[in-house]
Design a protein around this motif. Structure first.
Motif, short mmCIF file in Angstrom:
data_model
loop_
_atom_site.label_atom_id
_atom_site.label_comp_id
_atom_site.label_asym_id
_atom_site.label_seq_id
_atom_site.Cartn_x
_atom_site.Cartn_y
_atom_site.Cartn_z
N ARG A 69 6.55 3.52 -2.55
CA ARG A 69 5.19 3.39 -1.99
C ARG A 69 5.22 3.43 -0.47
NH1 ARG A 69 5.02 1.43 -6.95
NH2 ARG A 69 3.05 1.34 -8.10
N ARG A 70 6.18 2.76 0.12
CA ARG A 70 6.25 2.73 1.58
C ARG A 70 6.55 4.11 2.17
NH1 ARG A 70 8.76 -2.76 4.27
NH2 ARG A 70 7.32 -4.20 3.23
N GLU A 83 0.85 -1.20 0.00
CA GLU A 83 0.00 0.00 0.00
C GLU A 83 0.88 1.25 0.00
OE1 GLU A 83 -3.36 0.05 -0.10
OE2 GLU A 83 -3.23 -2.12 -0.38
N GLU A 84 0.31 2.32 -0.50
CA GLU A 84 1.10 3.55 -0.57
C GLU A 84 0.79 4.48 0.59
OE1 GLU A 84 0.90 5.66 -4.21
OE2 GLU A 84 2.23 7.22 -3.51
N ARG A 120 1.52 6.60 -10.37
CA ARG A 120 2.15 5.27 -10.27
C ARG A 120 1.39 4.23 -11.11
NH1 ARG A 120 5.75 6.17 -6.08
NH2 ARG A 120 4.93 7.36 -4.34
N GLN A 143 8.73 -0.47 -4.59
CA GLN A 143 8.20 -0.74 -3.25
C GLN A 143 8.52 0.38 -2.26
OE1 GLN A 143 10.31 -3.45 -0.69
NE2 GLN A 143 8.43 -4.52 -0.12
N LYS A 202 1.34 13.90 -7.32
CA LYS A 202 1.56 12.51 -7.73
C LYS A 202 1.15 12.28 -9.18
CE LYS A 202 -0.70 9.12 -5.77
NZ LYS A 202 -1.23 8.33 -4.66
#
Lengths: 107, 545
Positions: free
Chosen positions: B111-112, A87-88, B51, B108, B44
């Motif tokens: 996103r984190r 998840e973002e 994304r 990844q 974004k």
């Protein structure tokens, strides 16, 4: 207290990166080695052609390029795995971010 | 049979018509991208496409094709001969190294952390703004430099496609002495800049990606068409005849290593050949523009499919270009400005049949498209660096969306003006500038990016030391070339016969590791959030940027 297990994407990512770097090293050693010993400082009358290309270009560049192409298929479909990206975190809560747009490949 | 190969070129209206069509399509794609951006938040959406990049968009836009692909690279083949096949050979591994080394982890981690730009990611990974500042400065410096160089190539194509009968006034358009101003070049420069800045400004990152994808397909069509038109003229039975004709026009070294060189200096001695096996793969890994696109990909499945797509694409682009340019040397042995070999071949090869002018226009759209795509990509990355990483981070953290949007547009226009003004007297050595920039960015970012992604013990200070050390090593060696050895600008000092990129990478890697080990380890809790599996019940609590 035990440390949480490292994410599977991190472990697989390391392994896949190592394979990619290994391929790069093998390709570099073979291609430069072959071309240097067979394609440098020759006389024009020794030139022969294999499938349109000078012999040293064919065996030193074109043939390994073809093998890399085949390996990329094996790598992409057999070696590299799929993992969820997670998840973002929204770093811009005031940005009125909605759902991600349907923007995959084309308008 | 076409006219004398090395005679002057007369383009007709077809090429300019095709370029105008391509520009119109690019602007239309920009407007479509704007609609997609408006479906999400500005930051974004405008800088990262929400994304949502799929395999085609990622594969054909994320690596190191640029104006150099269709101007500088063909020029090298035309000038130095078959040895350029070895110079470019590392592209055989670029699809795998470009997507498999950092792809998953960057997608990844971004996103984190919620990171939108590369400096964002460095900042959030270490929880230290100083790393983000160093990354921002390096990106702004090296990418602005490379972007400016690309404007020349765009203007050059416009100039070559200018129809004989189309005039804005003889005195203005006439080519003057070498020190004077070429009117066609200036008009081309202005049209190119307005178009590319215009569509990028409208649609941001997605406009850049979609037009890049569209132009990449055009490049492929252009190369295939040029191959089919040029090679049969040069020879009916393979490359034996054109190679020997090119050897006759140059010397024996045109068919072998280290390559023909009019200056007498060896083009690709062993140390430089090894260096170029570093430059292109690590240049792809370390390119900030490529990293951003990895952050924007939508899944790991996309990364896998991108490897396959790009592998086929590279084979279909680079190998035919080598063959085409060897034939070009046999057909046009005395082209003075070798950067023009592809446009000249395109205009020369297709005039004798119905629609031939349009076909040559389609071929010319390839180099033009490559340059537009590159400039567009750099505009987005540089603008995001100025707006997000400098203005919003340090000057106006609470800037609203309207303010950010306006500033982004202003920055893009200013960059376009800088590109035009810098090229009124055209920059020289396009391909050398590409190599310099690729070397500098790779040396700055590859080792820090690797430890960011995979080494838990890496520290902020170690990462900064790696960036600064890598950049300093490359800049020092490029400065020493002219100063110590009296070489031309952008001809580096090759310590022990090896290109600066190798020394830059080595310095950066050593500094990253050693400085990280001698500084305090990062907080384990922070590292764990970025490296360890997220417990199913804890949701997606991340590390704020």
């Amino acid at each position: 207290m035990t440390r949480p297990q490292e994410d599977i994407l991190v472990r697989r990512g390391r392994r896949e990166a190592a394979i990619a770097v290994g391929l790069w090293l093998v390709a570099m050693i073979y291609t430069i080695g072959y071309c240097y010993f067979n394609g440098y400082d020759r006389e024009a009358d020794s030139l022969s052609f294999v499938l349109w290309f000078p012999d040293w270009v064919f065996w030193g560049v074109i043939a390994p390029w073809g093998l890399c192409l085949l390996f990329s298929l094996v790598f992409a479909f057999r070696i590299m795995g799929d993992e969820p990206l997670g998840e973002e975190v929204d770093a811009y809560p005031d940005d009125e971010s909605g759902l991600p747009g349907e923007v995959s490949d084309a308008p | 049979m076409p006219p004398e190969a090395d005679a002057g070129i007369s383009a007709g209206y077809g090429p300019i018509a095709m370029l105008l069509v391509m520009m119109a399509v690019s602007v239309w794609l920009g407007t479509q991208a704007q609609k997609a951006v408006e479906r999400g938040g500005f930051m974004k959406g405008y800088f990262l496409g929400n994304r949502g990049l799929g395999a085609w968009a990622l594969a054909l836009t994320a690596t190191v094709q640029s104006g150099g692909t269709f101007m500088g690279f063909p020029s090298l083949v035309y000038t130095h001969g078959w040895i350029v096949a070895l110079w470019i050979a590392s592209y055989m591994v670029v699809p795998i190294t470009g997507f498999a080394v950092l792809g998953k982890r960057f997608a990844q981690l971004s996103r984190r952390t919620g990171a939108i730009t590369v400096p964002d990611l460095f900042d959030a990974r270490y929880g230290d703004q100083r790393v983000g500042i160093v990354a921002s400065l390096a990106i702004l410096a090296f990418m602005t430099f490379l972007m400016i160089a690309q404007f020349k190539a765009g203007a050059l194509v416009m100039k070559l496609t200018w129809p004989e009968g189309l005039s804005l006034g003889e005195s203005f358009l006439a080519t003057t002495d070498p020190g004077g101003v070429d009117g066609r070049y200036l008009v081309g420069l202005a049209v190119f800049a307005i178009t590319v800045v215009g569509y990028t400004l409208i649609g941001g990152f997605l406009a850049s990606v979609w037009t890049d994808l569209f132009q990449s397909v055009l490049m492929l069509i252009g190369v295939v068409l040029l191959f089919m038109l040029v090679v049969p003229f040069a020879s009916q039975n393979g490359m034996h005849t054109p190679t020997l004709e090119a050897v006759a026009a140059t010397d024996n070294a045109y068919a072998f290593g280290p390559g023909y060189s009019p200056s007498g200096l060896a083009f690709l001695p062993l140390g430089v050949a090894i260096s170029f096996f570093f430059i292109w793969p690590v240049g792809g890994i370390g390119s900030p523009a490529g990293m951003v696109r990895l952050m924007a990909c939508n899944s790991t499945d996309t990364l896998r499919r991108s490897i396959v797509l790009l592998s086929f694409y590279n084979v279909l682009i680079y190998i035919p270009l080598i063959v085409i340019c060897i034939c070009g040397r046999a057909l046009m042995p005395d082209v003075q400005t070798s950067d023009e070999i592809i446009p000249r071949l395109a205009i020369w090869a297709a005039p004798d049949f119905a629609g031939g002018s349009l076909v040559s226009g389609l071929i010319l759209a390839a180099p033009f498209g490559a340059v537009m795509a590159t400039v567009s990509t750099f505009l987005v990355v540089i603008a995001s660096g100025v707006v997000r990483d400098v203005y919003q981070r340090f000057l106006r953290p609470n800037a609203g969306e309207t303010e950010i949007r306006r500033l982004t547009h202003v920055v893009m226009v200013v960059l376009g003006v800088i590109g035009v003004v810098s090229n009124i007297s055209p920059v020289e050595f396009l391909q050398k500038l590409v190599v310099f920039s690729a070397s500098a960015t790779a040396s700055t970012f590859v080792a820090p990016a690797l430890v960011l992604a995979y080494w838990r013990r890496a520290t902020a200070v170690g990462s900064m030391a790696g960036m600064i050390g890598g950049a300093a090593a490359v800049l020092t060696l490029f400065t020493c070339g002219p100063l110590v050895e009296g070489k031309n600008l952008f001809d580096p000092y090759q310590l022990f016969g090896v290109d600066p990129v190798v020394w830059g990478l080595a310095a950066s890697a050593v500094l990253c590791v050693v400085v990280s080990l001698v500084t305090s380890p990062p907080p384990e809790e922070h590292v764990s959030r970025l490296f360890d599996a997220v417990p199913p019940t804890s949701g997606a609590e991340g590390v704020p940027a």
